[in-house]
Scaffold this active site. Structure first.
Site, PDB file in Angstrom:
ATOM      1  N   LYS A 122       0.637  -1.022  -0.165  1.00  0.00           N
ATOM      2  CA  LYS A 122       0.117  -0.050   0.043  1.00  0.00           C
ATOM      3  C   LYS A 122       1.003   1.511   0.038  1.00  0.00           C
ATOM      4  CE  LYS A 122      -5.063  -1.430   1.677  1.00  0.00           C
ATOM      5  NZ  LYS A 122      -5.513  -1.286   2.499  1.00  0.00           N
ATOM      6  N   LYS A 160      -4.775 -11.331  -5.175  1.00  0.00           N
ATOM      7  CA  LYS A 160      -6.387 -11.836  -4.720  1.00  0.00           C
ATOM      8  C   LYS A 160      -6.960 -10.713  -5.241  1.00  0.00           C
ATOM      9  CE  LYS A 160      -5.859  -8.244  -1.169  1.00  0.00           C
ATOM     10  NZ  LYS A 160      -6.122  -8.417   0.191  1.00  0.00           N
ATOM     11  N   LYS A 198     -11.020  -5.420  -3.457  1.00  0.00           N
ATOM     12  CA  LYS A 198     -12.112  -4.179  -3.934  1.00  0.00           C
ATOM     13  C   LYS A 198     -11.346  -2.630  -4.923  1.00  0.00           C
ATOM     14  CE  LYS A 198     -13.392  -4.935   1.306  1.00  0.00           C
ATOM     15  NZ  LYS A 198     -13.650  -3.996   2.131  1.00  0.00           N
TER      16      LYS A 198
HETATM   17  P1  TYM Z   1     -10.435  -6.082   4.777  1.00  0.00           P
HETATM   18  O1  TYM Z   1     -11.881  -5.056   4.700  1.00  0.00           O
HETATM   19  O2  TYM Z   1      -9.809  -6.158   3.328  1.00  0.00           O
HETATM   20  O3  TYM Z   1     -11.722  -7.450   4.291  1.00  0.00           O
HETATM   21  C1  TYM Z   1     -12.204  -8.359   5.046  1.00  0.00           C
HETATM   22  C2  TYM Z   1     -12.612  -9.460   5.205  1.00  0.00           C
HETATM   23  O4  TYM Z   1     -12.554 -10.264   3.847  1.00  0.00           O
HETATM   24  C3  TYM Z   1     -11.193 -11.034   3.604  1.00  0.00           C
HETATM   25  N1  TYM Z   1     -11.049 -11.184   2.411  1.00  0.00           N
HETATM   26  C4  TYM Z   1     -10.756 -12.293   1.512  1.00  0.00           C
HETATM   27  N2  TYM Z   1     -10.978 -13.590   1.715  1.00  0.00           N
HETATM   28  C5  TYM Z   1     -11.233 -14.385   0.468  1.00  0.00           C
HETATM   29  N3  TYM Z   1     -10.647 -13.768  -0.543  1.00  0.00           N
HETATM   30  C6  TYM Z   1     -10.091 -12.456  -1.455  1.00  0.00           C
HETATM   31  N4  TYM Z   1      -9.673 -12.302  -2.078  1.00  0.00           N
HETATM   32  C7  TYM Z   1     -10.749 -11.210   0.398  1.00  0.00           C
HETATM   33  N5  TYM Z   1     -10.082 -10.010   0.321  1.00  0.00           N
HETATM   34  C8  TYM Z   1     -11.046 -10.087   1.283  1.00  0.00           C
HETATM   35  C9  TYM Z   1     -10.689 -10.743   4.793  1.00  0.00           C
HETATM   36  O5  TYM Z   1      -9.376 -11.588   4.646  1.00  0.00           O
HETATM   37  C10 TYM Z   1     -11.253  -9.859   5.617  1.00  0.00           C
HETATM   38  O6  TYM Z   1     -10.964 -11.141   7.064  1.00  0.00           O
HETATM   39  N6  TYM Z   1      -7.399  -5.812   8.668  1.00  0.00           N
HETATM   40  C11 TYM Z   1      -8.705  -6.124   7.641  1.00  0.00           C
HETATM   41  C12 TYM Z   1     -10.199  -5.253   8.465  1.00  0.00           C
HETATM   42  C13 TYM Z   1      -9.647  -5.725  10.070  1.00  0.00           C
HETATM   43  C14 TYM Z   1      -9.815  -6.623  11.003  1.00  0.00           C
HETATM   44  C15 TYM Z   1      -9.715  -6.530  12.335  1.00  0.00           C
HETATM   45  C16 TYM Z   1      -9.866  -8.018  10.750  1.00  0.00           C
HETATM   46  C17 TYM Z   1      -9.008  -4.349  10.727  1.00  0.00           C
HETATM   47  N7  TYM Z   1      -9.517  -4.958  12.251  1.00  0.00           N
HETATM   48  C18 TYM Z   1      -9.758  -7.710  13.376  1.00  0.00           C
HETATM   49  C19 TYM Z   1     -10.326  -9.233  11.598  1.00  0.00           C
HETATM   50  C20 TYM Z   1      -9.666  -8.965  13.275  1.00  0.00           C
HETATM   51  C21 TYM Z   1      -9.904  -5.699   6.906  1.00  0.00           C
HETATM   52  O7  TYM Z   1      -8.690  -4.907   5.743  1.00  0.00           O
HETATM   53  O8  TYM Z   1     -10.096  -6.443   5.667  1.00  0.00           O
END
Ligand code: TYM
Length: 326
Positions: free
Chosen positions: A111, A192, A195
């Site tokens: 990023k 992967k 969004k």
């Molecule tokens: P975020 O918002 O990018 O994604 C949310 C969740 O979706 C999963 N994910 C995927 N799983 C499988 N294949 C993919 N292509 C894919 N893209 C996204 C992510 O692994 C996630 O579970 N940092 C985290 C948000 C967060 C969080 C937390 C998660 C903040 N605090 C505490 C767990 C616990 C994030 O950016 O997820």
């Protein structure tokens, strides 16, 4: 009962990767765990956000949680910035973390585009994530494997504090599904599904209409062999589609290989369109019911109040163990 915590960033419509990697687990776990699910708006502002759009996205993601089946009677659903403990604990953990370990985070590296100077929020993003988790004495964190490195950092921070001070934190475990843990982009199965990718056909969003779903799947990159066989390394495109098909339909990969033995990618893709449209239709229907209802705000306010009770208890313990305050 074991406690579960997870969060999703309110950055646009969620996609199949978010659903199959994380949200699907949220729904399953709430049957026999104490679950806390958060919309992590403070993580979202690590990159520039239009305030009006961010507010809309918070409510969109909250509605999607409920639309996929998160039940506010069983789980706590709330917005991160409504509970002050996240920011408070994040600072305490910042004082326990090292620049070396944070600069090794692959998400930070990608990023910040490896620039010499990057926003501090992006750098300390995983510390805030650790605070989210540790604030609730979490046992289990359901996420996709892209978050594995952040979960490991969270475990390291918790263990470090426990070993150098009084035992303060529960050390959590990440929970990753076998098939949905890493859903790849449809146009490039080496990346992967995300969004932020420019090509909208690289992903299927949970609110896509059937025509868009059809177009994205029919255009999906496969290979020239034309055989429906799971082989992540040599056939990443069809393997990714098989993963999606498997999790959405409940059929195993072996069953799919058998069912499509001797048939072509066209057939397979047509059926996958049907399976996907069928799986997403009720989500879209529930989303439309919930998104503009008064219930939504009530659920989020109630969720924040319940989350805050737990958070305040943890913060009192943290302050005591660190000698903070009166
Ligand atoms: P975020 O918002 O990018 O994604 C949310 C969740 O979706 C999963 N994910 C995927 N799983 C499988 N294949 C993919 N292509 C894919 N893209 C996204 C992510 O692994 C996630 O579970 N940092 C985290 C948000 C967060 C969080 C937390 C998660 C903040 N605090 C505490 C767990 C616990 C994030 O950016 O997820």
């Amino acid at each position: 009962m074991k406690r579960v915590f997870s969060g999703v960033q309110p950055t646009g419509n969620l996609h199949l990767g978010n659903y199959l990697g994380a949200l699907k687990q949220f729904v399953e776990l709430q049957e026999d765990h104490e679950c806390i699910y958060c919309i992590v708006d403070m993580h979202a502002i690590t990159v520039p956000q239009d305030p009006k759009v961010l507010k809309t996205h918070i409510l969109d993601v909250a509605s999607l949680y409920l639309a996929v089946g998160v039940d506010p009677k069983k789980s706590i659903v709330f917005v991160q910035s409504d509970v002050p403990g996240h920011a408070e604990l994040s600072w305490v953990l910042t004082c326990c973390s090292y620049t070396g370990e944070l600069s090794r985070m692959t998400q930070f590296k990608s990023k910040s585009h490896n620039k010499e100077s990057a926003p501090t929020g992006l750098f300390s993003y995983p510390v805030l994530m650790a605070a989210d988790i540790l604030l609730y004495d979490t046992d289990v964190v359901p996420v996709g494997t892209d978050q594995k490195q952040h979960i490991e950092l969270c475990r390291d921070l918790a263990t470090r504090v426990n070993n150098t001070r009084k035992k303060t934190f529960v050390v959590p475990e990440g929970r990753y599904l076998k098939e949905g843990a890493r859903i790849m982009a449809l146009d490039d199965p080496t990346q992967k599904m995300s969004k932020s990718a420019e090509n909208i056909h690289s992903r299927i969003s949970l609110l896509d209409d059937p025509a868009k779903i059809k177009k994205s799947i029919m255009k999906a990159t496969t290979d020239s062999e034309g055989v429906i066989r799971f082989d992540q390394e040599n056939k990443p495109g069809i393997s990714n589609l098989m993963n999606i098909y498997s999790v959405l339909s409940g059929k195993s990969i072996a069953e799919l290989e058998k069912e499509y033995d001797g048939r072509g990618y066209g057939d397979f893709k047509k059926d996958l369109v049907e399976v996907t449209v069928e799986a997403l239709a009720p989500i879209k229907e529930r989303f439309d019911e919930i998104r503009y209802s008064d219930d939504l705000i009530r659920i989020l306010k109630d969720g924040a109040a319940r989350a805050n009770v737990i958070a305040e208890k943890t913060m009192a313990r943290v302050k005591e163990n660190f000698g903070l305050g009166l």
